[in-house]
Motif scaffolding. Sequence first.
Motif, short mmCIF file in Angstrom:
data_model
loop_
_atom_site.label_atom_id
_atom_site.label_comp_id
_atom_site.label_asym_id
_atom_site.label_seq_id
_atom_site.Cartn_x
_atom_site.Cartn_y
_atom_site.Cartn_z
N TRP A 1 16.67 -16.63 35.34
CA TRP A 1 17.53 -17.76 35.62
C TRP A 1 16.86 -18.78 36.53
O TRP A 1 15.86 -18.51 37.19
CB TRP A 1 18.85 -17.29 36.23
N HIS B 1 23.82 -13.78 27.22
CA HIS B 1 25.16 -13.96 26.66
C HIS B 1 25.15 -15.13 25.68
O HIS B 1 24.34 -16.05 25.80
CB HIS B 1 26.22 -14.14 27.75
N ASP C 1 20.31 -14.53 30.92
CA ASP C 1 20.85 -14.34 32.27
C ASP C 1 19.84 -13.73 33.24
O ASP C 1 19.85 -14.06 34.43
CB ASP C 1 22.08 -13.43 32.19
N SER C 2 19.01 -12.83 32.76
CA SER C 2 18.12 -12.11 33.67
C SER C 2 16.90 -12.93 34.08
O SER C 2 16.14 -12.53 34.97
CB SER C 2 17.67 -10.79 33.03
N ARG D 1 24.07 -8.67 32.76
CA ARG D 1 23.53 -8.56 31.41
C ARG D 1 22.23 -9.36 31.28
O ARG D 1 21.88 -10.16 32.14
CB ARG D 1 24.55 -9.04 30.39
N GLU D 2 21.54 -9.14 30.17
CA GLU D 2 20.30 -9.88 29.89
C GLU D 2 20.59 -11.25 29.30
O GLU D 2 19.95 -12.24 29.66
CB GLU D 2 19.42 -9.09 28.91
N ALA E 1 19.72 -19.07 32.29
CA ALA E 1 21.01 -19.26 32.95
C ALA E 1 20.83 -20.07 34.23
O ALA E 1 19.74 -20.12 34.81
CB ALA E 1 21.63 -17.90 33.28
N THR F 1 31.46 -17.69 25.82
CA THR F 1 32.16 -17.72 27.10
C THR F 1 33.59 -18.18 26.87
O THR F 1 33.99 -18.52 25.74
CB THR F 1 31.46 -18.68 28.08
N THR G 1 26.70 -21.96 30.48
CA THR G 1 25.35 -21.84 31.04
C THR G 1 25.33 -21.16 32.40
O THR G 1 24.27 -21.04 33.02
CB THR G 1 24.71 -23.24 31.15
N LYS G 2 26.47 -20.72 32.88
CA LYS G 2 26.57 -20.03 34.17
C LYS G 2 25.99 -18.62 34.08
O LYS G 2 26.25 -17.88 33.14
CB LYS G 2 28.03 -19.96 34.60
N ARG G 3 25.20 -18.27 35.07
CA ARG G 3 24.55 -16.96 35.08
C ARG G 3 25.55 -15.83 35.24
O ARG G 3 26.48 -15.90 36.04
CB ARG G 3 23.54 -16.90 36.22
N ARG G 4 25.31 -14.77 34.45
CA ARG G 4 26.08 -13.54 34.57
C ARG G 4 25.14 -12.44 35.03
O ARG G 4 24.13 -12.16 34.37
CB ARG G 4 26.73 -13.17 33.24
#
Length: 370
Positions: A316, A243, A313-314, A240-241, A222, A246, A234-237
């Motif tokens: 990044w 995604h 996401d985790s 969560r691990e 991410a 979107t 591609t935006k980090r959330r």
Amino acid sequence: MGSIHRSVLYRKTSDSVRFIITTIFGVAFGFFIGISFPSVSLTKFQLSSGLISSHDAKGHSRSISNSQTRIYVPTNPHGAELLPPNIVVSESDFYLRRLWGEPSEDLQKKPKYLVTFTVGYDQRNTIAACVKKFSDDFTILLFHYDGRASEWDQFEWSKRAIHVSVRRQTKWWYAKRFLHPDIIAAYEYIFIWDEDLGVEHFDAEKYIELVRKHGLEISQPALEPNNGLTWQMTKRRGDREVHKDTEEKPGWCSDPRLPPCAAFVEIMAPVFSREAWRCVWHMIQNDLVHGWGLDFALRRCVEPAHEKIGVIDSQWIIHQIVPSLGNQGEPENGKAPWEGVRARCRNEWSMFQNRLAEADQAYASQTSKE
């Protein structure tokens, strides 16, 4: 004058007589020598095993008696049909080997993954920081677009890396020519990354664990959301691990399972499984070097794409947006070098879309006739 002429004639006659006598004597001597030895059967004569192998000798004999026994294996790779299958080696790797000793003892460890960076020397410190995030389970391959490969020897890790130097080329140009699936078949995952990525929050081993856990064939880390994002996918959330889909701007997604709402990663930091890369490599066009539009087409290489393409996401990264490649262009018609590069990027995107659409139409037309 007459005396001289007779003398020359006499010498010529004497020489001829001696030649005839010598010849007769040689023939007679050879005859007596020949009958003094027992005859040698040519069928019992064998060459030394050091000169010809028993297989070649037998094969040669068989090929004379029966031309149908020559080797031809249609299931061998193209071009290797005349070889026995057990000698064919159709795949390779980037493992460094010694020039001495036993080949079986060359490798203390075989890296399982490959990471490539397309680099200029000015970004050496950023790349050095990236390399620290990859263990010795990764082969490091640098593509140098500025011709300054030897200057990287200041880094100890660079002495163990693979360096390919061709001026003013892009990572997709390099990938098409140096990352053929058979050449990198030893690697389970292939990272094809840009040079301007911040990796403070990234761990390569943990990334691989998450890719496997979530069954991703094509992925990317991410992106930090505050640094010039183009796509929401591609935006980090932070909750969560991973995604895999979107919501985008209204009208951007014709189908929630299609790009850019799903089955989508960008081309700055993609990671491919070995199987996915084999397909993607064949889709890369030789003359379209920037790769624009490729991100929307990656979904064609995995099924179901909306399940097997995702963003981690985790683990990044930060896109630093260093326009170094744009400076490799040439100023034309009063425009800056980067403007010409950007114009070609857009043009290539359009060309790739057209080629893909035409290929789909040609395939549909062909199958409808069958």
